[in-house]
Design a protein around this motif. Sequence first.
Motif, PDB file in Angstrom:
ATOM      1  N   GLN A  21      54.581  23.065  61.958  1.00  0.00           N
ATOM      2  CA  GLN A  21      55.844  23.694  61.607  1.00  0.00           C
ATOM      3  C   GLN A  21      55.566  24.914  60.753  1.00  0.00           C
ATOM      4  N   LYS A  22      55.876  26.088  61.228  1.00  0.00           N
ATOM      5  CA  LYS A  22      55.500  27.319  60.539  1.00  0.00           C
ATOM      6  C   LYS A  22      56.377  27.614  59.340  1.00  0.00           C
ATOM      7  N   GLY A  23      57.515  26.918  59.223  1.00  0.00           N
ATOM      8  CA  GLY A  23      58.316  27.098  58.035  1.00  0.00           C
ATOM      9  C   GLY A  23      59.356  28.189  58.208  1.00  0.00           C
ATOM     10  N   PRO A  24      60.125  28.457  57.152  1.00  0.00           N
ATOM     11  CA  PRO A  24      61.303  29.303  57.262  1.00  0.00           C
ATOM     12  C   PRO A  24      61.050  30.784  57.158  1.00  0.00           C
ATOM     13  N   ASN A  46      58.909  24.012  49.757  1.00  0.00           N
ATOM     14  CA  ASN A  46      57.751  24.046  48.859  1.00  0.00           C
ATOM     15  C   ASN A  46      57.959  23.106  47.673  1.00  0.00           C
ATOM     16  N   HIS A  47      59.103  23.209  47.027  1.00  0.00           N
ATOM     17  CA  HIS A  47      59.344  22.419  45.818  1.00  0.00           C
ATOM     18  C   HIS A  47      59.602  20.945  46.137  1.00  0.00           C
ATOM     19  N   HIS A  83      37.317  50.403  37.923  1.00  0.00           N
ATOM     20  CA  HIS A  83      36.994  49.048  37.490  1.00  0.00           C
ATOM     21  C   HIS A  83      35.635  48.605  38.052  1.00  0.00           C
ATOM     22  N   PRO A  84      35.030  47.551  37.490  1.00  0.00           N
ATOM     23  CA  PRO A  84      33.740  47.046  37.983  1.00  0.00           C
ATOM     24  C   PRO A  84      33.803  46.650  39.452  1.00  0.00           C
ATOM     25  N   ASP A  85      32.645  46.668  40.109  1.00  0.00           N
ATOM     26  CA  ASP A  85      32.643  46.407  41.556  1.00  0.00           C
ATOM     27  C   ASP A  85      33.096  44.993  41.897  1.00  0.00           C
ATOM     28  N   TRP A  86      32.833  44.022  41.004  1.00  0.00           N
ATOM     29  CA  TRP A  86      33.302  42.662  41.301  1.00  0.00           C
ATOM     30  C   TRP A  86      34.835  42.600  41.313  1.00  0.00           C
ATOM     31  N   PHE A  87      35.491  43.445  40.503  1.00  0.00           N
ATOM     32  CA  PHE A  87      36.956  43.505  40.472  1.00  0.00           C
ATOM     33  C   PHE A  87      37.464  44.123  41.784  1.00  0.00           C
ATOM     34  N   VAL A  88      36.776  45.134  42.252  1.00  0.00           N
ATOM     35  CA  VAL A  88      37.122  45.752  43.536  1.00  0.00           C
ATOM     36  C   VAL A  88      37.001  44.712  44.659  1.00  0.00           C
ATOM     37  N   LEU A  89      35.895  43.968  44.671  1.00  0.00           N
ATOM     38  CA  LEU A  89      35.694  42.946  45.694  1.00  0.00           C
ATOM     39  C   LEU A  89      36.777  41.873  45.617  1.00  0.00           C
ATOM     40  N   THR A  90      37.167  41.506  44.414  1.00  0.00           N
ATOM     41  CA  THR A  90      38.225  40.504  44.245  1.00  0.00           C
ATOM     42  C   THR A  90      39.526  40.975  44.878  1.00  0.00           C
ATOM     43  N   GLY A  91      39.860  42.239  44.677  1.00  0.00           N
ATOM     44  CA  GLY A  91      41.048  42.784  45.320  1.00  0.00           C
ATOM     45  C   GLY A  91      40.947  42.758  46.832  1.00  0.00           C
ATOM     46  N   PHE A  92      39.740  42.979  47.338  1.00  0.00           N
ATOM     47  CA  PHE A  92      39.525  43.006  48.782  1.00  0.00           C
ATOM     48  C   PHE A  92      39.685  41.630  49.418  1.00  0.00           C
ATOM     49  N   LEU A  93      39.276  40.582  48.714  1.00  0.00           N
ATOM     50  CA  LEU A  93      39.264  39.271  49.370  1.00  0.00           C
ATOM     51  C   LEU A  93      40.291  38.284  48.816  1.00  0.00           C
ATOM     52  N   HIS A  94      41.144  38.677  47.878  1.00  0.00           N
ATOM     53  CA  HIS A  94      41.968  37.706  47.165  1.00  0.00           C
ATOM     54  C   HIS A  94      42.937  36.937  48.052  1.00  0.00           C
ATOM     55  N   ASP A  95      43.307  37.487  49.204  1.00  0.00           N
ATOM     56  CA  ASP A  95      44.258  36.803  50.095  1.00  0.00           C
ATOM     57  C   ASP A  95      43.596  36.152  51.304  1.00  0.00           C
ATOM     58  N   ILE A  96      42.271  36.128  51.352  1.00  0.00           N
ATOM     59  CA  ILE A  96      41.574  35.560  52.512  1.00  0.00           C
ATOM     60  C   ILE A  96      41.940  34.089  52.723  1.00  0.00           C
ATOM     61  N   GLY A  97      42.305  33.400  51.643  1.00  0.00           N
ATOM     62  CA  GLY A  97      42.678  31.994  51.767  1.00  0.00           C
ATOM     63  C   GLY A  97      43.878  31.746  52.656  1.00  0.00           C
ATOM     64  N   LYS A  98      44.600  32.814  53.006  1.00  0.00           N
ATOM     65  CA  LYS A  98      45.744  32.652  53.916  1.00  0.00           C
ATOM     66  C   LYS A  98      45.314  32.226  55.318  1.00  0.00           C
ATOM     67  N   VAL A  99      44.007  32.174  55.575  1.00  0.00           N
ATOM     68  CA  VAL A  99      43.561  31.621  56.860  1.00  0.00           C
ATOM     69  C   VAL A  99      44.020  30.177  57.016  1.00  0.00           C
ATOM     70  N   LEU A 100      44.466  29.544  55.937  1.00  0.00           N
ATOM     71  CA  LEU A 100      45.042  28.192  56.038  1.00  0.00           C
ATOM     72  C   LEU A 100      46.144  28.145  57.099  1.00  0.00           C
ATOM     73  N   CYS A 101      46.912  29.223  57.215  1.00  0.00           N
ATOM     74  CA  CYS A 101      47.962  29.264  58.251  1.00  0.00           C
ATOM     75  C   CYS A 101      47.372  29.098  59.642  1.00  0.00           C
ATOM     76  N   LEU A 102      46.175  29.630  59.824  1.00  0.00           N
ATOM     77  CA  LEU A 102      45.536  29.577  61.134  1.00  0.00           C
ATOM     78  C   LEU A 102      44.834  28.245  61.372  1.00  0.00           C
ATOM     79  N   GLY A 128      46.631  25.577  60.836  1.00  0.00           N
ATOM     80  CA  GLY A 128      47.771  24.714  61.102  1.00  0.00           C
ATOM     81  C   GLY A 128      48.649  24.395  59.919  1.00  0.00           C
ATOM     82  N   GLU A 129      48.377  24.994  58.747  1.00  0.00           N
ATOM     83  CA  GLU A 129      49.198  24.699  57.581  1.00  0.00           C
ATOM     84  C   GLU A 129      50.522  25.466  57.638  1.00  0.00           C
ATOM     85  N   PRO A 130      51.636  24.808  57.253  1.00  0.00           N
ATOM     86  CA  PRO A 130      52.916  25.516  57.190  1.00  0.00           C
ATOM     87  C   PRO A 130      52.892  26.524  56.050  1.00  0.00           C
ATOM     88  N   GLN A 131      53.698  27.548  56.158  1.00  0.00           N
ATOM     89  CA  GLN A 131      53.634  28.622  55.174  1.00  0.00           C
ATOM     90  C   GLN A 131      53.962  28.161  53.766  1.00  0.00           C
TER      91      GLN A 131
END
Length: 291
Positions: A8-11, A58-59, A122-141, A143-146
């Motif tokens: 169920q992809k959610g609302p 969600n709640h 900013h330091p390069d690790w901060f730049v990398l963090t900005g680049f990958l911070h939303d990668i965890g959204k692969v959870l949707c792929l 099968g997780e609902p939004q």
Amino acid sequence: MKTPKANQKGPLNNIDDWEDDLLMRYPESGDKAKTKEEFRNYVDSERVDTVKEFYRLNHKYQTYNFVVSKEQEFLRLNKREMSLWEAVDFLNTLIDDSDPDIELDQLQHLLQTSEAIRADGHPDWFVLTGFLHDIGKVLCLFGEPQWAVVGDTFPVGCAFSDKVVYSEFFNENPDTLNDKYNSKYGVYSKNCGLDNVKMSWGHDEYLYQIMKDYLPEPALYIIRYHSFYAQHKENAYEHLMNKKDVEMFEWVKKFNPYDLYSKAPVPPNVEELRPYYEGLVSKYLPNTIRF
């Protein structure tokens, strides 16, 4: 208690609807809230109802036991093994062709955040963090609902704060009636530290667990708590935080404007930027990562 089926992809019509809602709630410091003309007719459109329904689910379902079950399911990190670039390509399948205003894929969204951070020196690790911070959204792929992937995060196992968006929907959450979980500290103790606190399940905690052996501690705090708006915007859970949490949240607060306010319809030049990010990724991350 039954929860919606995984497929169920959610609302939400678009996974970024939640982020648009954040911009409505937290306009950039000193700015007035955006008008509906500036915001894809978001104020009086069906988007308001879809976000509200998103948070109702969600709640209702983000209980302590639900979070435990999701940790057991996903934190074995046995869904897929791939490089960060393969993960980005995988995430790009989340493009919503129905979005009439911004046609950027997920890679371009990530680059907008990271390039804004890099431009400010900013330091390069901060730049990398900005680049990958939303990668965890692969959870949707996977099968997780939004409602179990995005959204504002909050602690479970203790009383829900009224500072959490749409807190009235916690009335449908069975933990609200459970004496084990509905007191100020619940299963925790005063200033126990957020590392000992279970947060609502979603892309933040998932990516933190994937990256925890590779990145500096401030980067990990940013990844793990960038959606914890009830704390870094409303200061609602300071009673659970220890001294290190308070110090590290300065990095979370520093990151937040780049996450919310760096998006623009002009796409970054991916081909031009990729060599820099390939070098940055190889500096901090292994060739393949377990998801």
